[in-house]
Enzyme design. Sequence first.
Site, PDB file in Angstrom:
ATOM      1  CB  VAL A   1      -0.973   0.020   1.202  1.00 29.92           C
ATOM      2  CG1 VAL A   1      -2.003  -1.092   1.099  1.00 29.92           C
ATOM      3  CG2 VAL A   1      -0.229  -0.060   2.521  1.00 29.92           C
ATOM      4  CB  SER A   2       0.543   4.488  -1.603  1.00 32.43           C
ATOM      5  OG  SER A   2       0.509   3.850  -2.853  1.00 32.43           O
ATOM      6  CB  THR A   3      -0.499   6.338   2.748  1.00 29.66           C
ATOM      7  OG1 THR A   3      -1.869   5.900   2.750  1.00 29.66           O
ATOM      8  CG2 THR A   3      -0.210   7.163   1.509  1.00 29.66           C
TER       9      THR A   3
ATOM     10  CD  GLN B   1      -3.397   3.474   0.329  1.00 29.06           C
ATOM     11  OE1 GLN B   1      -2.233   3.133   0.216  1.00 29.06           O
ATOM     12  NE2 GLN B   1      -4.110   3.962  -0.665  1.00 29.06           N
TER      13      GLN B   1
END
Length: 181
Positions: A10-12, A15
């Site tokens: 996930v990017s962040t 998430q």
Amino acid sequence: MSGILGYARVSTGDQDVAGQMMRLEQAGAIKIFTDVRSGKSMDRPGLTELLTYARAGDTLGRSLGELLTIVTALKDRGVALLSLEEKIDTSSAAGELIFHVFGSIAHFERRLIAERTKDGIAAARAKGKLPGRRPLDPEKASAALKLVEAGVSPTEAARQLGLGRATVYREMALAGVRRTA
């Protein structure tokens, strides 16, 4: 012992990889590696660990776009790619062909988006507009830091001042301000 290895990203931190992990487990993954990093960065400890761990006969799982840059090296090591989203398995000739066709389409799509973005920026500039984010009002940034230092949560400070929460956290990091809990 060879088997299916999974990679969830996930990017962040907002998430969660839980859904991806569940799908990988359902696909039979015997070990899953994770990262919370942007897809633009190849500096991903979980991916590095996965690539180090992979052995001949293993099959890796993640989205196609993520693995385009590493599939050749994996093939040389006898490691196949299984992409759950695209239903591609590079252990067969047909799967490898489809992988490369999809990879070419994904590359073409990225190039189109970049060209359109560049054209849009040029058109906006020609009309006298300045594309991009507006600079952060220094007074708002200072007010946000003062609120946080006074014990207001960064989320609440952002809401009160009409700023994004990430902006407040970024300004806190730049100023060396720690949240008091």
